[in-house]
Design an enzyme around this catalytic site. Structure first.
Site, PDB file in Angstrom:
ATOM      1  N   MET A  97      18.358 -30.720 -21.426  1.00  0.00           N
ATOM      2  CA  MET A  97      17.308 -30.082 -20.690  1.00  0.00           C
ATOM      3  C   MET A  97      17.445 -29.939 -19.113  1.00  0.00           C
ATOM      4  SD  MET A  97      13.938 -30.672 -23.277  1.00  0.00           S
ATOM      5  CE  MET A  97      13.949 -30.103 -24.824  1.00  0.00           C
ATOM      6  N   LEU A  98      18.687 -29.168 -18.795  1.00  0.00           N
ATOM      7  CA  LEU A  98      19.018 -29.272 -17.617  1.00  0.00           C
ATOM      8  C   LEU A  98      18.904 -27.665 -17.087  1.00  0.00           C
ATOM      9  CD1 LEU A  98      21.945 -31.728 -17.893  1.00  0.00           C
ATOM     10  CD2 LEU A  98      19.726 -32.188 -16.886  1.00  0.00           C
ATOM     11  N   ALA A  99      18.458 -27.468 -15.895  1.00  0.00           N
ATOM     12  CA  ALA A  99      18.565 -26.040 -15.215  1.00  0.00           C
ATOM     13  C   ALA A  99      19.761 -25.449 -15.450  1.00  0.00           C
ATOM     14  CB  ALA A  99      18.080 -26.174 -13.759  1.00  0.00           C
TER      15      ALA A  99
ATOM     16  N   GLY B 295      12.031 -40.318 -14.217  1.00  0.00           N
ATOM     17  CA  GLY B 295      11.364 -41.720 -13.934  1.00  0.00           C
ATOM     18  C   GLY B 295      12.006 -42.278 -12.924  1.00  0.00           C
TER      19      GLY B 295
ATOM     20  N   GLU C 293      11.256 -49.616 -19.724  1.00  0.00           N
ATOM     21  CA  GLU C 293      11.933 -48.633 -20.392  1.00  0.00           C
ATOM     22  C   GLU C 293      11.983 -49.397 -21.875  1.00  0.00           C
ATOM     23  OE1 GLU C 293      13.988 -46.304 -22.470  1.00  0.00           O
ATOM     24  OE2 GLU C 293      13.601 -45.573 -20.380  1.00  0.00           O
TER      25      GLU C 293
ATOM     26  N   VAL D 133       8.349 -39.965 -19.962  1.00  0.00           N
ATOM     27  CA  VAL D 133       8.965 -40.292 -21.352  1.00  0.00           C
ATOM     28  C   VAL D 133       9.574 -38.889 -22.157  1.00  0.00           C
ATOM     29  CG1 VAL D 133       7.465 -42.319 -21.751  1.00  0.00           C
ATOM     30  CG2 VAL D 133       6.743 -40.088 -22.461  1.00  0.00           C
TER      31      VAL D 133
ATOM     32  N   HIS E  95      41.531 -36.429   3.653  1.00  0.00           N
ATOM     33  CA  HIS E  95      41.394 -37.839   4.261  1.00  0.00           C
ATOM     34  C   HIS E  95      40.614 -37.310   5.427  1.00  0.00           C
ATOM     35  CE1 HIS E  95      41.469 -41.925   5.146  1.00  0.00           C
ATOM     36  NE2 HIS E  95      42.073 -41.659   6.064  1.00  0.00           N
TER      37      HIS E  95
END
Length: 471
Positions: free
Chosen positions: A323-325, A191, A209, A276, A450
């Site tokens: 639910m992640l690849a 979303g 939400e 959702v 740096h």
């Protein structure tokens, strides 16, 4: 060719095709059953094409703000059809890449819808889109069957997507025309990413939400920072609020939103995106007949992908959150290596990073501050703002924050939470640190280059122990 295999993977998403390739590498005769497109939802309709869209939005943002960099660009505009075409081209290229990888590793692709008919047996109904000469319908068997069928958008009763006025992420990725106004229902990663894309490209965006904070799985301090930045961009956000009713017009949607106090108001927008959450694709697989245990729309597994039915496994979204690849890929490798008899560690979900590619980016791993306190841990918390980092200022990206959480007694890194430019690339440093069981001492003594954004990570650790230099 025989229809008997050592391993058949049902589904060719990130978890499925990676598992199949690793199975072939381990010497298994392997096949993948796929009914739609190689690469699954993530590659074709999720992770990859959305990042292509967001990249277009990022470039457009920089063009619009060229003067901040001493440059000039007059009347910037965009062609939404061309933006979508680029996104689809990226997805198509990678899908072809998956096909090449499977062929290279001698993994057979069976085109069709698969159903378990008995232990070790699958019936496949051929797909209409199967390439000429490809394997298709028929009865197949395998010693090991791995279900990797992924997930689909969740639909709320009365607010079901209709592909015209009420969208899922499928329609949001390929709009025929660009909406002037948009209502996004749900403020998880999907979303918020679409809210960010459409707002950057000029749409009026409202996010609703039901929970008290946006990005509900993130640390509350980080989520508050993101909300402030999004609202500064012009996105209207309602939390503790639900969409209680939707009325469709000819070319618009009017949603009634209801706050926790019961107060209601109507919001009209050209389109509504339903974001959702997702639900596992477990229907039509024949799981019930085999007695496969499921829970909350997902297949129940142990830490090695095994179900309660011998010889049947599940990985990725269909096996439950997160639910992640990248979780699916790692889960699949663990599963097949365990089948091979290799020494593997069960999946530790506490060390899986999460990323949201909105503007600003969000990335995290491990415990939030609230979760660490709930566990009764005595903690040290370090923070470092991007405004104290030379590279961030040079990039014109001075707004951001790195937050680290340590066990006060042992120095164990419990969690890291970042918001700002390129933090989705930075988070892996903390992921590696947690997997190596690194304490604050190793992180403090590490030399960070740096000028880089990664110095914010170092300073956050230093800050947790009262040693920060640049704040």
């Amino acid at each position: 060719m025989s229809n008997a295999y050592d391993v058949i993977v049902i589904g060719s998403g990130p978890g499925g095709y990676v598992t199949a390739i690793r199975a072939a590498q381990l010497g298994f005769r392997t096949a993948v059953a796929e009914k739609t497109h190689l690469g699954g939802i993530c590659l074709n309709w999720g992770c990859i094409p959305t990042k292509a869209l967001l990249r277009s939005a990022e470039v457009f943002h920089y063009i619009e703000n060229a003067s901040a960099y001493g440059l000039s660009a007059s009347n910037p505009s965009f062609d939404i059809a061309a933006v979508v075409k680029r996104s689809r081209g990226v997805a198509g290229q990678l899908s072809m890449g998956v096909a090449g990888l499977l062929k290279k590793n001698k993994v057979d692709v069976i085109w069709g819808s698969a159903k378990l008919t008995a232990p070790g047996k699958i019936a496949i109904v051929a797909a209409d889109n199967a390439p000429r000469g490809a394997l298709g319908g028929g009865d197949y068997e395998a010693k090991h069957i791995i279900v990797a069928t992924g997930a689909r958008p969740r639909a709320l009763p009365g607010i079901e997507p209709d592909k015209k006025l009420i969208w899922t992420y499928f329609e949001a990725m390929v709009p025929d025309t660009f909406p002037k106004s948009l209502l996004v229902m749900g403020s998880g990663a999907i979303g918020i990413e679409f809210a960010s894309f459409y707002r950057t490209m000029g749409a009026e965006v409202t996010v609703v939400e039901v929970l008290p904070q946006i990005l509900p799985v993130e640390d509350a301090e980080i989520a508050a920072h993101v909300r402030k930045r999004l609202e500064k961009q012009g996105i209207k956000i309602f939390t503790d609020t639900k969409v209680s009713a939707v009325k469709k017009g000819d070319n618009s949607v009017t949603a009634t939103i209801e706050g926790k106090d019961g107060a209601k108001q109507d919001i009209t927008a050209d389109r509504l995106i339903s974001a959702v959450g997702v639900v596992g694709n477990i229907e039509g697989l024949g799981l019930e007949a085999l007695g496969v245990k499921t829970e909350r729309g997902c297949i129940v597994t142990d830490g090695l992908g095994r179900t309660n039915v011998p010889g049947l496994y599940a990985i990725g979204d269909v096996a439950g959150p997160p639910m992640l690849a990248h979780k699916a890929e790692h889960e699949g490798v663990i599963c097949i290596e365990a089948i091979k008899g290799l020494h593997v560690h069960p999946l530790d979900k506490s060390k899986i990073p999460g990323c949201t590619y909105c503007q600003p980016q969000v990335a995290s791993v491990g415990l939030t501050e609230a979760k660490a306190k709930e566990q009764g841990r005595e903690i040290r918390v370090g923070r470092f703002p991007f405004i104290g980092n030379g590279k961030a200022i040079a990039l014109g990206e001075p707004e951001g924050l790195v937050k680290t959480i340590f066990d006060a007694k042992t120095g164990e890194l419990l969690g890291a939470h970042l918001v700002g430019a390129e933090v989705t690339e930075l988070i892996q440093g903390f992921v590696i640190a947690m997997n190596l069981e690194t304490t604050e001492e190793e992180l403090i003594h590490a030399v960070f280059p740096h000028p880089t954004l990664s110095e914010t990570m170092h300073e956050s650790v230093l800050n947790a122990y009262g040693r920060a230099i640049h704040i």
